[in-house]
Design an enzyme around this catalytic site. Structure first.
Site, PDB file in Angstrom:
ATOM      1  N   CYS A  96     -24.608   2.209 -14.775  1.00 57.95           N
ATOM      2  CA  CYS A  96     -23.764   3.059 -14.385  1.00 57.95           C
ATOM      3  C   CYS A  96     -24.430   4.662 -14.796  1.00 57.95           C
ATOM      4  O   CYS A  96     -24.511   4.725 -16.021  1.00 57.95           O
ATOM      5  CB  CYS A  96     -22.456   3.123 -15.630  1.00 57.95           C
ATOM      6  N   CYS A 133     -16.161   0.291 -21.126  1.00 56.45           N
ATOM      7  CA  CYS A 133     -17.463   0.133 -20.573  1.00 56.45           C
ATOM      8  C   CYS A 133     -18.105  -1.214 -21.247  1.00 56.45           C
ATOM      9  O   CYS A 133     -18.866  -1.809 -20.439  1.00 56.45           O
ATOM     10  CB  CYS A 133     -18.438   1.312 -20.913  1.00 56.45           C
ATOM     11  N   CYS A 172     -12.609   0.742 -15.639  1.00 61.22           N
ATOM     12  CA  CYS A 172     -12.658   2.069 -15.612  1.00 61.22           C
ATOM     13  C   CYS A 172     -11.769   3.101 -15.408  1.00 61.22           C
ATOM     14  O   CYS A 172     -11.820   3.705 -14.457  1.00 61.22           O
ATOM     15  CB  CYS A 172     -13.869   2.223 -14.423  1.00 61.22           C
ATOM     16  N   ASP A 202      -9.442   5.154  -2.786  1.00 61.31           N
ATOM     17  CA  ASP A 202      -8.095   5.362  -3.611  1.00 61.31           C
ATOM     18  C   ASP A 202      -8.516   6.269  -4.826  1.00 61.31           C
ATOM     19  O   ASP A 202      -9.815   6.375  -5.168  1.00 61.31           O
ATOM     20  CB  ASP A 202      -7.271   4.138  -3.707  1.00 61.31           C
ATOM     21  N   GLU A 239       0.924  -1.151  -0.288  1.00 61.61           N
ATOM     22  CA  GLU A 239       0.022   0.064  -0.131  1.00 61.61           C
ATOM     23  C   GLU A 239       0.673   1.321   0.163  1.00 61.61           C
ATOM     24  O   GLU A 239       0.410   2.050  -0.545  1.00 61.61           O
ATOM     25  CB  GLU A 239      -1.002   0.070   1.084  1.00 61.61           C
ATOM     26  N   CYS A 277     -17.429  -3.981 -18.598  1.00 65.65           N
ATOM     27  CA  CYS A 277     -17.822  -3.417 -17.311  1.00 65.65           C
ATOM     28  C   CYS A 277     -19.166  -4.390 -16.625  1.00 65.65           C
ATOM     29  O   CYS A 277     -20.110  -4.400 -17.367  1.00 65.65           O
ATOM     30  CB  CYS A 277     -17.985  -2.261 -17.199  1.00 65.65           C
ATOM     31  N   TYR A 306      -6.325   6.637   4.350  1.00 67.96           N
ATOM     32  CA  TYR A 306      -6.381   5.519   3.273  1.00 67.96           C
ATOM     33  C   TYR A 306      -5.610   4.267   3.563  1.00 67.96           C
ATOM     34  O   TYR A 306      -6.323   3.215   3.418  1.00 67.96           O
ATOM     35  CB  TYR A 306      -5.855   6.214   1.982  1.00 67.96           C
TER      36      TYR A 306
HETATM   37  S1  SF4 Z   1     -19.761   1.493 -17.524  1.00 65.30           S
HETATM   38 FE1  SF4 Z   1     -19.510   3.206 -15.994  1.00 65.30          FE
HETATM   39  S2  SF4 Z   1     -18.288   2.305 -14.224  1.00 65.30           S
HETATM   40 FE2  SF4 Z   1     -18.230   0.763 -16.213  1.00 65.30          FE
HETATM   41  S3  SF4 Z   1     -16.322   1.181 -16.997  1.00 65.30           S
HETATM   42 FE3  SF4 Z   1     -17.712   2.348 -18.147  1.00 65.30          FE
HETATM   43  S4  SF4 Z   1     -17.959   4.478 -17.034  1.00 65.30           S
HETATM   44 FE4  SF4 Z   1     -16.704   3.022 -15.816  1.00 65.30          FE
END
Ligand code: SF4
Length: 310
Positions: A227, A218, A211, A156, A55, A221, A138
């Site tokens: 999102c 996305c 992200c 973070d 860390e 994701c 943190y």
């Molecule tokens: S959908 Fe949203 S959370 Fe997922 S990578 Fe894209 S911007 Fe990031």
């Protein structure tokens, strides 16, 4: 790490979340279980000390640069007491080119305190972690969560970016962590400890791998369909211009060159060896004075200089 200025959209009250936190947890944690990188500090043998070392190193340095230094560090100092018994200058030397070398001194100071106050074991209690020198909010939360599986908001840069996009609907979080972000992070925390610890690691990894700051993937994701920023059509950042980090020509660069000479020398080096690293005497002197003031360099008669012994 890129710092940016606050966006008004980032201050959504935690009580008015546009998405149920529980709807995010399972997809992100499931994704993590499938895609998490196999990193040495995530293995059981790393233990709390390995987590703490990682860390400190990862706060301002990418994983790929941390990996070799981390391995060498743990091989040389497998317990806090091993590091505490060595000179702080040896920590600075071993820090190599990770950058921001005051972190090496702070880690050494933490190892000394762990040895003196906690019998050489990294404390489990969050307040005791926070009371160690060189450990901020943190790091205390990260060690308590990643090493001991506790329930803490671990905020973070990567996590803040994921929360800003997925929940707040802003492309970027504020420049510095705000009270609104902390409230949001607490509101998003799963109720039970194991899930909260998994969520902390998983949301951080999502920010690091998917992200990302410049080009979020996305389509890969796990929370694409929930999102807020994506659903809003990815509105462009409307705050003041993002602030980039420069290195070339800065005092940081001069400090890095001066420290490199001292790291490579077995003992003290003469002023003339340091004078050779940078053309501007005023900037060079300022950088050297800064290193001495920070305790990273010890001035001796001559003048000569060395890494600190105490
Ligand atoms: S959908 Fe949203 S959370 Fe997922 S990578 Fe894209 S911007 Fe990031």
């Amino acid at each position: 790490m890129t710092a940016i200025t606050p966006s008004p959209a980032a201050a959504v009250p935690a009580g008015e979340l546009p998405v149920a936190p529980g709807a995010l947890h399972a997809p992100v944690i499931d994704w993590f279980e499938e895609h998490a990188r196999d990193l040495p500090w995530r293995r059981p043998e790393a233990g709390p000390w390995g987590v703490m070392v990682s860390e400190f190193m990862l706060q301002q340095t990418p994983v790929v640069r941390v990996l070799p230094v981390y391995e060498q560090w743990l091989a040389r100092w497998p317990r806090p007491a091993d590091l505490a018994a060595d000179a702080p200058g040896e920590a600075v030397r071993a820090w190599g080119r990770l950058g921001y070398p005051r972190r090496a001194l702070r880690l050494h100071g933490a190892a000394v305190a762990i040895t003196e106050r906690h019998g050489g074991d990294v404390p489990r209690d969050h307040a005791a972690l926070l009371a160690l020198p060189g450990i901020g909010e943190y790091t205390a939360a990260a060690v308590a969560s990643f090493a001991y599986g506790q329930r803490h908001a671990v905020l973070d840069t990567n996590v803040r970016r994921v929360f800003a996009r997925a929940v707040t609907g802003a492309e970027y979080p504020p420049n510095a962590t705000t009270a609104a972000e902390r409230r949001l992070a607490r509101a998003l925390l799963p109720a039970d400890e194991p899930t909260a610890a998994a969520w902390a690691a998983a949301s951080m990894e999502l920010g690091a791998l998917v992200c990302t700051a410049k080009s979020p993937s996305c389509e890969r994701c796990p929370i694409e369909g929930r999102c807020a920023w994506r659903l809003a059509g990815k509105p462009a950042h409307d705050g003041p211009a993002r602030r980039g980090q420069t290195y070339a020509g800065t005092d940081r660069q001069v400090r890095g060159r001066l420290l490199a000479v001292l790291r490579d020398a077995p003992g003290a080096v003469p002023q003339s060896a340091l004078d050779a690293v940078w053309h501007d005497p005023v900037q060079r002197a300022r950088a050297l004075d800064g290193l001495v003031a920070d305790g990273l360099v010890e001035p001796l008669p001559g003048p000569t200089y060395r890494l600190p012994l105490t």
